[in-house]
Design a protein around this motif. Structure first.
Motif, mmCIF file in Angstrom:
data_model
loop_
_atom_site.group_PDB
_atom_site.id
_atom_site.type_symbol
_atom_site.label_atom_id
_atom_site.label_comp_id
_atom_site.label_asym_id
_atom_site.label_seq_id
_atom_site.Cartn_x
_atom_site.Cartn_y
_atom_site.Cartn_z
ATOM 1 N N ASP B 99 -14.074 -15.277 -1.074
ATOM 2 C CA ASP B 99 -13.405 -15.326 0.233
ATOM 3 C C ASP B 99 -11.890 -15.464 0.080
ATOM 4 O O ASP B 99 -11.189 -15.763 1.040
ATOM 5 C CB ASP B 99 -13.987 -16.438 1.108
ATOM 6 N N LEU B 100 -11.373 -15.209 -1.134
ATOM 7 C CA LEU B 100 -9.926 -15.266 -1.341
ATOM 8 C C LEU B 100 -9.296 -13.886 -1.118
ATOM 9 O O LEU B 100 -9.929 -12.868 -1.399
ATOM 10 C CB LEU B 100 -9.604 -15.720 -2.774
ATOM 11 N N PRO B 101 -8.041 -13.845 -0.639
ATOM 12 C CA PRO B 101 -7.349 -12.552 -0.553
ATOM 13 C C PRO B 101 -7.197 -11.941 -1.947
ATOM 14 O O PRO B 101 -6.949 -12.659 -2.915
ATOM 15 C CB PRO B 101 -5.961 -12.919 0.002
ATOM 16 N N PHE B 102 -7.378 -10.626 -2.028
ATOM 17 C CA PHE B 102 -7.278 -9.899 -3.295
ATOM 18 C C PHE B 102 -6.145 -8.892 -3.168
ATOM 19 O O PHE B 102 -6.186 -8.016 -2.293
ATOM 20 C CB PHE B 102 -8.615 -9.193 -3.583
ATOM 21 N N VAL B 103 -5.120 -9.004 -4.004
ATOM 22 C CA VAL B 103 -4.005 -8.039 -3.987
ATOM 23 C C VAL B 103 -4.356 -6.919 -4.960
ATOM 24 O O VAL B 103 -4.497 -7.146 -6.158
ATOM 25 C CB VAL B 103 -2.676 -8.714 -4.383
ATOM 26 N N ASP B 104 -4.509 -5.699 -4.407
ATOM 27 C CA ASP B 104 -5.058 -4.570 -5.155
ATOM 28 C C ASP B 104 -3.950 -3.843 -5.917
ATOM 29 O O ASP B 104 -2.977 -3.374 -5.332
ATOM 30 C CB ASP B 104 -5.753 -3.634 -4.161
ATOM 31 N N LEU B 105 -4.108 -3.730 -7.220
ATOM 32 C CA LEU B 105 -3.121 -3.072 -8.087
ATOM 33 C C LEU B 105 -2.983 -1.589 -7.771
ATOM 34 O O LEU B 105 -1.872 -1.042 -7.760
ATOM 35 C CB LEU B 105 -3.540 -3.264 -9.545
ATOM 36 N N ILE B 106 -4.103 -0.896 -7.536
ATOM 37 C CA ILE B 106 -4.055 0.555 -7.280
ATOM 38 C C ILE B 106 -3.259 0.830 -6.002
ATOM 39 O O ILE B 106 -2.428 1.752 -5.951
ATOM 40 C CB ILE B 106 -5.484 1.132 -7.148
ATOM 41 N N GLU B 107 -3.503 -0.005 -4.975
ATOM 42 C CA GLU B 107 -2.766 0.152 -3.714
ATOM 43 C C GLU B 107 -1.276 -0.108 -3.923
ATOM 44 O O GLU B 107 -0.429 0.640 -3.437
ATOM 45 C CB GLU B 107 -3.324 -0.823 -2.653
ATOM 46 N N ALA B 108 -0.956 -1.178 -4.668
ATOM 47 C CA ALA B 108 0.453 -1.532 -4.899
ATOM 48 C C ALA B 108 1.165 -0.416 -5.652
ATOM 49 O O ALA B 108 2.285 -0.015 -5.305
ATOM 50 C CB ALA B 108 0.550 -2.851 -5.666
ATOM 51 N N ALA B 109 0.513 0.118 -6.717
ATOM 52 C CA ALA B 109 1.137 1.167 -7.521
ATOM 53 C C ALA B 109 1.268 2.461 -6.718
ATOM 54 O O ALA B 109 2.283 3.163 -6.807
ATOM 55 C CB ALA B 109 0.336 1.391 -8.796
ATOM 56 N N SER B 110 0.251 2.785 -5.909
ATOM 57 C CA SER B 110 0.297 4.022 -5.123
ATOM 58 C C SER B 110 1.377 3.941 -4.055
ATOM 59 O O SER B 110 2.108 4.909 -3.817
ATOM 60 C CB SER B 110 -1.070 4.285 -4.473
ATOM 61 N N ASP B 111 1.499 2.780 -3.420
ATOM 62 C CA ASP B 111 2.565 2.607 -2.425
ATOM 63 C C ASP B 111 3.928 2.854 -3.065
ATOM 64 O O ASP B 111 4.786 3.518 -2.491
ATOM 65 C CB ASP B 111 2.537 1.175 -1.857
ATOM 66 N N GLU B 112 4.100 2.310 -4.260
ATOM 67 C CA GLU B 112 5.400 2.455 -4.919
ATOM 68 C C GLU B 112 5.629 3.910 -5.349
ATOM 69 O O GLU B 112 6.734 4.430 -5.211
ATOM 70 C CB GLU B 112 5.462 1.509 -6.126
ATOM 71 N N ALA B 113 4.568 4.576 -5.839
ATOM 72 C CA ALA B 113 4.715 5.964 -6.299
ATOM 73 C C ALA B 113 5.099 6.889 -5.147
ATOM 74 O O ALA B 113 5.966 7.755 -5.314
ATOM 75 C CB ALA B 113 3.426 6.435 -6.961
ATOM 76 N N VAL B 114 4.479 6.724 -3.977
ATOM 77 C CA VAL B 114 4.786 7.631 -2.859
ATOM 78 C C VAL B 114 6.166 7.342 -2.267
ATOM 79 O O VAL B 114 6.735 8.185 -1.585
ATOM 80 C CB VAL B 114 3.722 7.581 -1.733
ATOM 81 N N SER B 115 6.713 6.160 -2.560
ATOM 82 C CA SER B 115 8.045 5.837 -2.040
ATOM 83 C C SER B 115 9.106 6.759 -2.633
ATOM 84 O O SER B 115 10.229 6.830 -2.140
ATOM 85 C CB SER B 115 8.399 4.376 -2.335
ATOM 86 N N HIS B 116 8.753 7.492 -3.713
ATOM 87 C CA HIS B 116 9.730 8.403 -4.320
ATOM 88 C C HIS B 116 9.696 9.796 -3.693
ATOM 89 O O HIS B 116 10.333 10.717 -4.196
ATOM 90 C CB HIS B 116 9.466 8.512 -5.833
ATOM 91 N N LYS B 117 8.935 9.965 -2.596
ATOM 92 C CA LYS B 117 8.886 11.221 -1.822
ATOM 93 C C LYS B 117 8.359 12.401 -2.635
ATOM 94 O O LYS B 117 8.672 13.549 -2.338
ATOM 95 C CB LYS B 117 10.278 11.594 -1.264
ATOM 96 N N ALA B 118 7.599 12.133 -3.687
ATOM 97 C CA ALA B 118 7.005 13.220 -4.463
ATOM 98 C C ALA B 118 5.743 13.708 -3.754
ATOM 99 O O ALA B 118 5.026 12.908 -3.150
ATOM 100 C CB ALA B 118 6.652 12.717 -5.860
ATOM 101 N N SER B 119 5.465 15.010 -3.830
ATOM 102 C CA SER B 119 4.212 15.497 -3.253
ATOM 103 C C SER B 119 3.146 15.655 -4.333
ATOM 104 O O SER B 119 1.968 15.779 -4.030
ATOM 105 C CB SER B 119 4.424 16.830 -2.519
ATOM 106 N N ARG B 120 3.580 15.666 -5.608
ATOM 107 C CA ARG B 120 2.648 15.731 -6.732
ATOM 108 C C ARG B 120 3.005 14.606 -7.700
ATOM 109 O O ARG B 120 4.118 14.558 -8.219
ATOM 110 C CB ARG B 120 2.750 17.086 -7.449
ATOM 111 N N VAL B 121 2.057 13.704 -7.950
ATOM 112 C CA VAL B 121 2.322 12.533 -8.790
ATOM 113 C C VAL B 121 1.397 12.550 -10.005
ATOM 114 O O VAL B 121 0.170 12.633 -9.858
ATOM 115 C CB VAL B 121 2.136 11.218 -7.993
ATOM 116 N N GLY B 122 1.985 12.502 -11.197
ATOM 117 C CA GLY B 122 1.215 12.473 -12.428
ATOM 118 C C GLY B 122 0.668 11.086 -12.704
ATOM 119 O O GLY B 122 1.310 10.083 -12.405
ATOM 120 N N VAL B 123 -0.550 11.030 -13.276
ATOM 121 C CA VAL B 123 -1.202 9.747 -13.537
ATOM 122 C C VAL B 123 -1.583 9.650 -15.011
ATOM 123 O O VAL B 123 -2.343 10.479 -15.519
ATOM 124 C CB VAL B 123 -2.477 9.578 -12.670
#
Lengths: 231, 231
Positions: B99-123
């Motif tokens: 029942d604890l809040p979980f901060v999701d790494l994939i969400e955090a990294a994806s938010d940061e990656a899209v902040s660079h306005k790229a339409s294609r992001v390499g993983v």
């Protein structure tokens, strides 16, 4: 795995705990994730100031340290270590309140320092650690004389310590620490103990002319040895 | 302190967890020990291989991850993070069991990656992470196309990953990783995600010609933000 889970009473300071974990990793022979020790770490930045407590000018951190030890045991720890020299002024309270084995940093560092056959060993340690006589006591049992900084130099040491805790690992701090180490050598120290976990962050064996015992590394080695012993 | 105690589900690998803790420290504005976040860390080297589990060739680590989450809560954690990309294939089980809040790494990294306005992001991510579609799914919700390595290059990536886990951070591993990053740029990636916690140990923004999101740093920033929010 045939090793004990290690509980780390940490956060004093937080960077020293992270450095200690890195040293345990580096000193463990491992080829995969699964070969490493299982560490449960309470990196608690809220532990009260140890130096103020020893000096009698602040409340004791012992209740918090005991609570951390119990929390680590509840979380699965089978032995305890505490990567902070000065906090060992309160090690007795932890040992008394816990039924887990406690690997003592002061003992580990002192054993390593006397292995260099020096009769006079210099100690770079915080005010609280010195006032509590932790190294003086451990050295006396090993028939080694401690060499300490003079009061004004010790004040400079404490200023460097708080600069490191605030994140300053720059050249001024490094040179300042090297100069203090040299003062101990000039005063007759044939070996040195980096007796505060912040010291190795800015001082290495290449910076001094006599053998230097890194108390964090000594604890890391003692931790690996104790965790690997069959319970 | 007016911050939440952070429980870290760690050990995947142990070095990445230590690196994550160091990044949280470095990214936290702090002048003394007491200004840092309180982290309780289960650096459990015994978590089963995540890639094998996703591939169906090994047992699921989910029960161990859930037990770690519960142990951290018993030890005092008020929110959870997990510094391992691939293990997020099992994030749902952790969220469901805690029942604890979980901060999701994939969400955090994806938010940061899209902040660079790229339409294609390499993983750059491990087999298990890609097979579980973690970034593909997160990118789709953000209308970004993933660029992945071709099978032979992905096999080279996995070999580098296990070399890093075995402690090899040498020049061959660094050059190998840089070459793989360049392959993604050549294939049209306008930004990159270091989507495996071992990658930033050998690849920095200076090594690539497009913006690089370090998933560990993204999680460190999201962790500090979430812990600092009044509960």
């Amino acid at each position: 795995m045939n090793t004990r889970t290690v509980g780390v009473i940490g956060g004093m300071g937080p960077a020293a705990t992270v450095h200690f974990m890195g040293r345990v990793l580096a000193l463990t022979p491992a080829a995969s994730d699964q070969d490493h020790l299982h560490l449960i770490v309470d990196n608690n930045s809220g532990v009260l100031d140890r130096n103020a407590a020893v000096a009698g000018s602040g409340p004791s951190p012992a209740p918090v340290l005991v609570a951390m030890a119990r929390g680590l045991q509840r979380a699965g720890a089978e032995m305890l270590v505490m990567p902070c020299n000065t906090a060992h002024a309160f090690a007795g309270a932890i040992v008394a309140a816990s039924d887990l084995p406690f690997v003592d940093l002061i003992e580990a560092a002192s054993d390593e320092a006397v292995s260099h056959k020096a009769s006079r060993v210099g100690v770079l340690a915080a005010d609280g650690c010195l006032q509590a006589g932790l190294y003086q006591h451990a050295f006396a049992r090993r028939h080694v004389a401690p060499v300490l900084l003079e009061p004004r130099a010790q004040a400079r040491f404490m200023a460097l310590l708080y600069a490191i805790k605030a994140g300053d690992l720059g050249p001024d701090v490094r040179w300042g620490m090297k100069a203090l180490a040299q003062e101990l050598v000039d005063a007759g120290a044939e070996a040195l103990v980096a007796g505060c976990t912040e010291v190795p962050l800015v001082l290495g064996s290449e910076d001094v002319s006599v053998p230097l015992t890194d108390s964090l590394d000594a604890l890391a080695r003692a931790t690996i040895a104790a965790a690997s012993r069959t319970p």
